[in-house]
Design an enzyme around this catalytic site. Structure first.
Site, short mmCIF file in Angstrom:
data_model
loop_
_atom_site.label_atom_id
_atom_site.label_comp_id
_atom_site.label_asym_id
_atom_site.label_seq_id
_atom_site.Cartn_x
_atom_site.Cartn_y
_atom_site.Cartn_z
CB SER A 592 -1.07 -0.16 1.14
OG SER A 592 -2.07 0.89 0.89
CG ASP A 667 -6.55 -2.60 -4.31
OD1 ASP A 667 -7.40 -1.99 -3.75
OD2 ASP A 667 -5.27 -2.73 -4.15
CG HIS A 699 -5.50 -2.39 -0.69
ND1 HIS A 699 -4.80 -1.93 -1.53
CD2 HIS A 699 -4.79 -1.82 0.65
CE1 HIS A 699 -3.83 -1.14 -1.18
NE2 HIS A 699 -3.72 -0.90 0.27
#
Length: 723
Positions: A592, A667, A699
């Site tokens: 991320s 995602d 994600h």
């Protein structure tokens, strides 16, 4: 005790123990969990601590009245039999004792359960083994909110329904356009502390709810590969600088069916935060944050007419204002409330009245309030968990509302999860640190000394797993004055005369802290697995990360990645100063924001990092959503230089080392467009890059597939860095 603890050591067990398996990088947290008391809490108005058995089938207690000996309060069968006796119109299959309970009295707790037909909130008496109260709603419902009078609101897709205490079902909204979303907690993408989308007044007669109009936001396609012919699942994803959703707050009166829209005014692209009912039900409070996120007005509105009453106070900043907490009213005093803000540097509490007058600053030094635990019985004191030891520790504090004086109720350095008994005489204190797996004690609140120890866990790895040595260290940031917390895990069978490859594990973004003074130092099992495979594993919480105050983050405004990278390179300097570090074999892994940092380091520090694995990376902040992205970077139109500097698309040409990018095809947080465009840039620049897609994950890669992911990452480092 020293204010700053510079280092700790976690010593491995005996030499015949084994290493973690790749499966245990995911399952080890359960398998090697230290002994504890599951879901423990004080029984209300008692000197007893209730908790669940290790197999989750019995509700147990330890009490001062019996010398803190373990006793059984109720069993799973007791609870299931009580359900079946009280609710004969439904069927239940109770696999465990309820894990989430709230004590309403000494002998009764409230919890939620699901039957085949409906969902229920029930009150269970542990003495008589009976259900004494039931509130139900359809099992089609989501995000249920219960009123004090027995009404319950719930969502069916994008509409709100209410099941009244008498059992009638009311359709509050009937929007057929899925672009109109009512009552959902998924508003403003759950930034600004938003955790719910409906709020009952204290009487249960009126319901306030978000009405989100996102029809003006373009559909964004997420491909579902599981169908015979792949299909798009469209989501609304407002990107930085583009059109945002419009949100209003509506109040619905149950008796009359009348709706009133609160007059929050223009412009429509603003954020409605901190929604709070006045206990009298006369007024409702809303934090109005402009789209630029640098000006907050905290307003009072008439709940009956929707009319604006007054602005209680405002906050302005040259960087950003980020409201995170709804008001908390002082019990039995509807004219006073607690407001939390980091406006003065650290998230702390302030006592206001409903006219907007500041009555008392309840802050304490540089302590950041992390968890508001509630008031004592007299509503004269507040208990909360706050930071200590430069953000490494969590301690229990108590502040007096009248004097503003704060006392620290726990003292041992570490991460405490503690609470105060109803009578205010005892603390249930659970803590760990890097040398203590888990310890639970009852403290005397006056002496702050332990009366008795309920649990003192042994090292769960002893004789089973030979855990590598871990050390917490302090490193000075790139500005030359800010201490940063870091963690180093040494390779198995460490020999200072040898040279080892390095895996830097990075996140670096806001609202996350990787290095803490808790068991294992906050590191995950994959970190220890890699150390056992012969790597030095290093992590640094750079400026911009959590638990260090607002100024610690503000330096990143309009230039994400710049100061974070500078601080990470100070960590690399620390590593290179160690004779056992192979300076030619340094790699980096992150997910991320950590994926953004990994790719940033791989394309900007090409002579340092030889291997990188970037999971779900932001590649260009113009592809990220408005609420988070514009807080830190402003709009692309307003900050073109900052966006260009942070973008990695034009830096693909710099890539020298081996880079693996991993992305979830589903995602909805960091959309796959980020990594796909980076791959395209690499192709155009003639740079080789590796790419792996998890088709059915969003994600984060969860479940058993996470084992596959860690195996791939470990293999990538072994193939291109270790050998």
């Amino acid at each position: 005790m020293k204010k700053y603890i510079l280092s700790f050591l976690l010593i491995g067990s005996v030499s015949f123990a084994q290493k973690l398996t790749i499966e245990e990088t995911v399952t080890g947290g359960r398998k090697y969990a230290p002994t504890t008391q599951v879901a423990q809490q004080w029984r209300k108005n008692s000197k007893s601590v209730a908790y669940l058995s290790a197999d989750y089938v019995n509700l147990l207690e330890k009490s001062a009245t019996n010398g803190w000996k373990e006793a059984t309060l109720a069993t799973k069968s007791d609870f299931e039999n009580a359900l079946k006796a009280k609710i004969t119109s439904d069927e239940f299959s109770v696999k465990t004792f309820p894990t989430s309970i709230e004590w309403k009295s000494t002998n009764a707790f409230e919890t939620e359960v699901s039957g085949k037909k409906n969902n229920y909130k029930v009150i269970f008496d542990v003495v008589y083994k009976q259900i004494t109260n039931v509130i139900s709603y359809s099992n089609e419902g989501e995000q249920a909110k219960f009123a004090n009078n027995g009404n319950v609101s719930w969502l069916k897709e994008n509409n709100i329904k209410i099941t009244t205490a008498s059992g009638n079902v009311i359709d509050v909204t009937n929007d057929t356009d899925k672009g109109i979303v009512n009552g959902s907690d998924y508003v403003h993408r759950q930034e600004f502390g938003i955790k719910e989308g409906m709020w009952w007044n204290e009487a249960g007669t009126q319901l306030a709810y978000y009405r989100k109009d996102e029809t003006m936001v373009a559909n964004y396609p997420i491909t579902n590969w599981n169908e015979r012919e792949a299909i798009n699942k469209d989501i609304k994803y407002p990107m930085a600088g583009m059109t945002s959703e419009n949100v209003t707050l509506v109040v619905f009166d149950v008796a009359s069916g009348k709706k009133v829209t609160i007059q929050t005014g223009e412009p429509k692209e603003q954020y409605l935060t901190m929604v709070s009912w006045e206990p009298t039900g006369k007024n409702i409070f809303i934090g109005i944050l402009n789209r630029e996120q640098n000006h907050l007005k905290f307003n009072k509105y008439d709940a009956q007419t929707g009319a604006f009453v007054k602005t209680l106070f405002e906050e302005k900043a040259s960087t950003w204002v980020e409201p995170q907490h709804a008001l908390i009213f002082v019990p039995n005093n509807p004219s006073q409330f607690i407001y939390q803000t980091d406006f003065n540097g650290y998230n702390q509490m302030y006592l206001y009245n409903t006219d907007g007058k500041l009555l008392k600053n309840l802050g304490f030094g540089d302590v950041i309030v992390k968890d508001f635990l509630g008031f004592d019985n007299s509503a004269s004191k507040i208990n909360y968990i706050g930071t200590a030891n430069n953000g490494l520790d969590r301690q229990l504090y108590q502040v007096d509302l009248k004097s503003g004086k704060t006392i620290q109720l726990t003292s041992i350095s570490g991460t405490h999860n503690a609470s105060v008994s109803s009578d205010g005489t005892m603390v249930l204190d659970q803590y760990s640190n890097v040398t203590t797996p888990n310890e639970i004690s009852i403290l005397n609140i006056k002496t702050k000394m332990a009366n008795t120890t309920l649990v003192k866990a042994d090292n769960p790895f002893t004789g089973k797993i030979d855990m590598p040595k871990m050390e917490l260290v302090t490193i000075t940031s790139a500005d030359g004055k800010t201490p940063l917390n870091a963690r180093i895990i040494y390779p198995a069978n460490f020999d200072a005369a040898k040279k080892y490859p390095v895996m830097v594990y990075v996140y670096g973004g806001s609202h996350a802290q990787l290095v803490t003074n808790r068991w294992l130092g906050g590191a995950g099992y994959f970190d220890y697995y890699m150390a056992q495979q012969g790597y030095v594993v290093f992590t640094l919480d750079n400026r911009g990360s959590d638990a260090r105050g607002k100024k610690f983050c503000d330096v990143n405004h309009r230039q994400l990645g710049v100061n974070e990278m500078a601080d990470q390179m100070k960590g690399v300097e620390f590593l290179k100063s160690k004779s056992f570090v192979d300076q030619d074999k340094i790699g980096v892994f992150g997910w991320s924001f950590g994926g953004f940092m990994t790719t940033t380091l791989m394309t900007n520090q090409t002579d340092t990092f030889k291997v990188g694995v970037a999971g779900g990376p932001v590649i260009d902040w113009k592809y990220y959503e408005i609420m988070y992205g514009e807080r830190y970077m402003d709009m692309p139109q307003e900050n073109p230089e900052g966006y260009a500097k942070a973008s990695l698309l034009d830096k693909a040409k710099n890539l020298k080392g081996r880079l693996l990018i991993i992305h979830g095809a589903q995602d909805p947080v960091v959309v796959q467009q980020n990594s796909m465009n980076f791959i395209e840039s690499c192709i155009k620049a003639g740079k080789q890059v590796d790419y792996f897609l998890y088709p059915n994950h969003e994600h984060n890669v969860a479940g058993r597939d996470r084992i596959h992911m860690y195996a791939k990452i470990a293999d990538y480092f072994d193939t291109y860095l270790k050998k």
